[in-house]
Every structure is written in C-alpha cells, then in structure tokens.
Enzyme design. Structure first.
Site, PDB file in Angstrom:
ATOM      1  CE  LYS A 120      -3.974  -2.223   2.242  1.00 20.96           C
ATOM      2  NZ  LYS A 120      -5.004  -2.088   3.311  1.00 20.96           N
ATOM      3  CE1 TYR A 127      -9.408  -2.978   0.303  1.00 24.75           C
ATOM      4  CE2 TYR A 127      -8.508  -1.136  -0.927  1.00 24.75           C
ATOM      5  CZ  TYR A 127      -8.342  -2.214  -0.073  1.00 24.75           C
ATOM      6  OH  TYR A 127      -7.083  -2.526   0.407  1.00 24.75           O
ATOM      7  CG  PHE A 172     -13.419   1.935   7.002  1.00 23.18           C
ATOM      8  CD1 PHE A 172     -12.901   1.357   5.849  1.00 23.18           C
ATOM      9  CD2 PHE A 172     -14.040   1.113   7.936  1.00 23.18           C
ATOM     10  CE1 PHE A 172     -13.002  -0.006   5.616  1.00 23.18           C
ATOM     11  CE2 PHE A 172     -14.140  -0.264   7.718  1.00 23.18           C
ATOM     12  CZ  PHE A 172     -13.622  -0.815   6.545  1.00 23.18           C
ATOM     13  NE  ARG A 225      -6.194 -12.090   5.494  1.00 23.89           N
ATOM     14  CZ  ARG A 225      -6.875 -10.949   5.512  1.00 23.89           C
ATOM     15  NH1 ARG A 225      -6.869 -10.131   4.462  1.00 23.89           N
ATOM     16  NH2 ARG A 225      -7.555 -10.584   6.576  1.00 23.89           N
ATOM     17  CB  THR A 227      -7.305  -5.538   9.911  1.00 20.59           C
ATOM     18  OG1 THR A 227      -7.792  -6.716   9.271  1.00 20.59           O
ATOM     19  CG2 THR A 227      -7.672  -4.314   9.104  1.00 20.59           C
ATOM     20  NE  ARG A 265      -2.506  -5.424   7.159  1.00 25.60           N
ATOM     21  CZ  ARG A 265      -3.641  -5.967   6.787  1.00 25.60           C
ATOM     22  NH1 ARG A 265      -4.190  -6.921   7.521  1.00 25.60           N
ATOM     23  NH2 ARG A 265      -4.253  -5.555   5.690  1.00 25.60           N
ATOM     24  CG  ASN A 309      -3.845  -2.042   6.822  1.00 25.05           C
ATOM     25  OD1 ASN A 309      -3.718  -1.696   5.650  1.00 25.05           O
ATOM     26  ND2 ASN A 309      -4.865  -2.743   7.267  1.00 25.05           N
ATOM     27  CD  GLU A 317      -8.845  -9.258  -3.355  1.00 29.56           C
ATOM     28  OE1 GLU A 317      -7.687  -9.611  -3.049  1.00 29.56           O
ATOM     29  OE2 GLU A 317      -9.692  -8.918  -2.500  1.00 29.56           O
TER      30      GLU A 317
HETATM   31  P1  GDP Z   1      -7.985  -6.749   5.720  1.00 29.02           P
HETATM   32  O1  GDP Z   1      -8.583  -7.894   4.938  1.00 29.02           O
HETATM   33  O2  GDP Z   1      -7.131  -7.222   6.872  1.00 29.02           O
HETATM   34  O3  GDP Z   1      -7.246  -5.770   4.835  1.00 29.02           O
HETATM   35  O4  GDP Z   1      -9.171  -5.942   6.422  1.00 29.02           O
HETATM   36  P2  GDP Z   1     -10.659  -5.562   5.961  1.00 29.02           P
HETATM   37  O5  GDP Z   1     -11.091  -6.344   4.756  1.00 29.02           O
HETATM   38  O6  GDP Z   1     -11.521  -5.625   7.184  1.00 29.02           O
HETATM   39  O7  GDP Z   1     -10.531  -4.019   5.570  1.00 29.02           O
HETATM   40  C1  GDP Z   1      -9.970  -3.635   4.335  1.00 29.02           C
HETATM   41  C2  GDP Z   1      -9.100  -2.421   4.556  1.00 29.02           C
HETATM   42  O8  GDP Z   1      -9.907  -1.324   4.960  1.00 29.02           O
HETATM   43  C3  GDP Z   1      -8.068  -2.545   5.699  1.00 29.02           C
HETATM   44  O9  GDP Z   1      -6.907  -3.234   5.333  1.00 29.02           O
HETATM   45  C4  GDP Z   1      -7.806  -1.086   6.019  1.00 29.02           C
HETATM   46  O10 GDP Z   1      -6.884  -0.491   5.080  1.00 29.02           O
HETATM   47  C5  GDP Z   1      -9.172  -0.467   5.825  1.00 29.02           C
HETATM   48  N1  GDP Z   1      -9.878  -0.356   7.106  1.00 29.02           N
HETATM   49  C6  GDP Z   1     -10.425  -1.349   7.849  1.00 29.02           C
HETATM   50  N2  GDP Z   1     -10.978  -0.860   8.982  1.00 29.02           N
HETATM   51  C7  GDP Z   1     -10.745   0.488   8.944  1.00 29.02           C
HETATM   52  C8  GDP Z   1     -11.069   1.571   9.826  1.00 29.02           C
HETATM   53  O11 GDP Z   1     -11.667   1.397  10.892  1.00 29.02           O
HETATM   54  N3  GDP Z   1     -10.658   2.817   9.445  1.00 29.02           N
HETATM   55  C9  GDP Z   1     -10.005   3.050   8.264  1.00 29.02           C
HETATM   56  N4  GDP Z   1      -9.635   4.306   7.949  1.00 29.02           N
HETATM   57  N5  GDP Z   1      -9.685   2.056   7.407  1.00 29.02           N
HETATM   58  C10 GDP Z   1     -10.046   0.798   7.745  1.00 29.02           C
END
Ligand code: GDP
Length: 139
Positions: A11, A51, A59, A87, A93, A104, A114, A128
């Site tokens: 990222k 996304y 968010f 993962r 996350t 991370r 992250n 993807e």
């Molecule tokens: P991942 O699969 O671990 O990447 O997590 P998720 O699928 O739940 O979320 C996708 C992405 O959204 C995350 O990697 C973060 O970059 C972002 N994200 C998730 N939760 C939050 C939040 O509470 N605030 C913000 N700003 N970004 C978030």
C-alpha cells in the site's frame, strides 16, 4: 496443501516508507514466489471498484483516499496455501493487534494505513487477481 495464487498489494504508506524491497524479500524468504508484479497509481474508480464490498462502511472514503494517495505495488504471490500463508505473514488488520514479526507489526502505523493487502479467500483471490492481471502477465 494446495498450490495457490493470491493477490498482494504493497500500500502507499509502505511504498512511501521505502519498504517495497523488505516486503518482497520477506515473501520470497517464506517461499511465496512472485508470479507477477506492477507498480501503479490507482485512480479513484479503480480503488472504489477493488474495495466495492466495503462501500457501505463508514471508512470507505478514507480507504479510497488512502489507496489513491500514492503509488502501490500489485503482486500475485504463488505457493503452497498461499492465501492463508500470506494473511499470516501480513498479521491482523489493526497493527496494534498484529503478532510480532508480521508485516503489519513491522511496517504499519494504523488500522487504515496498514502497509499490505492480501486476498482473504480463494474466491477473493480469483476476483482480485483478475482485477489487476491478465493470465499472460503471470508466470
Ligand atoms: P484486511 O482484509 O485485513 O485488509 O481488512 P478488511 O477487509 O476488514 O478491511 C480492508 C481495509 O480497509 C483494511 O486493510 C484497512 O486499510 C481499511 N480499514 C479497515 N478498517 C478500517 C477503519 O476502521 N478505518 C479506516 N480508515 N480504514 C479501515
């Protein structure tokens, strides 16, 4: 164990911090090969489409703004159980909850910024990978 491919994104925060090499070296050290890779700047529409499943989340705007804030590296990783193994290497996350030594934990500053993305299931990986790569670009 099954041979799999998964999508990884370095990222904008990790690209800005100069961690492309560290992250790719870690994947290779853990036995995940780079089947394809490209550095690019995502447009707003590309980030929103990628996304889309999060579009109703509070968010989402922040996420799209962050993912378009600078270049990213999109990659296809290949190896045994690549989806789950990626993962595990990434960590939780929220870096505050990520295990020691995970990408991370090492490189991320916050739940939003992250460092890395990784597909979370075989269905996500298929979608993807096809979002960013044509089959002919992978080897
Ligand atoms: P991942 O699969 O671990 O990447 O997590 P998720 O699928 O739940 O979320 C996708 C992405 O959204 C995350 O990697 C973060 O970059 C972002 N994200 C998730 N939760 C939050 C939040 O509470 N605030 C913000 N700003 N970004 C978030």
């Amino acid at each position: 164990m099954s041979r799999e491919r998964t999508l990884s994104i370095i990222k904008p925060d990790a690209v800005r911090a100069g961690n492309i090499g560290n992250i790719i070296a870690r994947f290779e050290r853990e036995g995940l090969a780079i089947a394809g890779a490209r550095k690019c700047q995502l447009s707003q529409a590309e980030a929103e489409g990628f996304y889309a499943e999060h579009s109703a989340r509070g968010f989402f705007g922040e996420l799209v703004a962050f993912m378009t804030s600078g270049p990213v590296v999109v990659m296809v990783l290949e190896g045994d159980d690549a989806i789950v193994r990626n993962r595990t290497i990434m960590g939780a996350t929220n870096p505050a909850n990520a295990a020691e030594g995970t990408l991370r934990k090492l490189y991320a500053a916050s739940v939003g910024e992250n460092a890395v993305h990784g597909s979370d299931s075989p269905a996500s990986a298929a979608r993807e990978i096809a979002y960013f790569f044509r089959a002919i670009e992978l080897s």
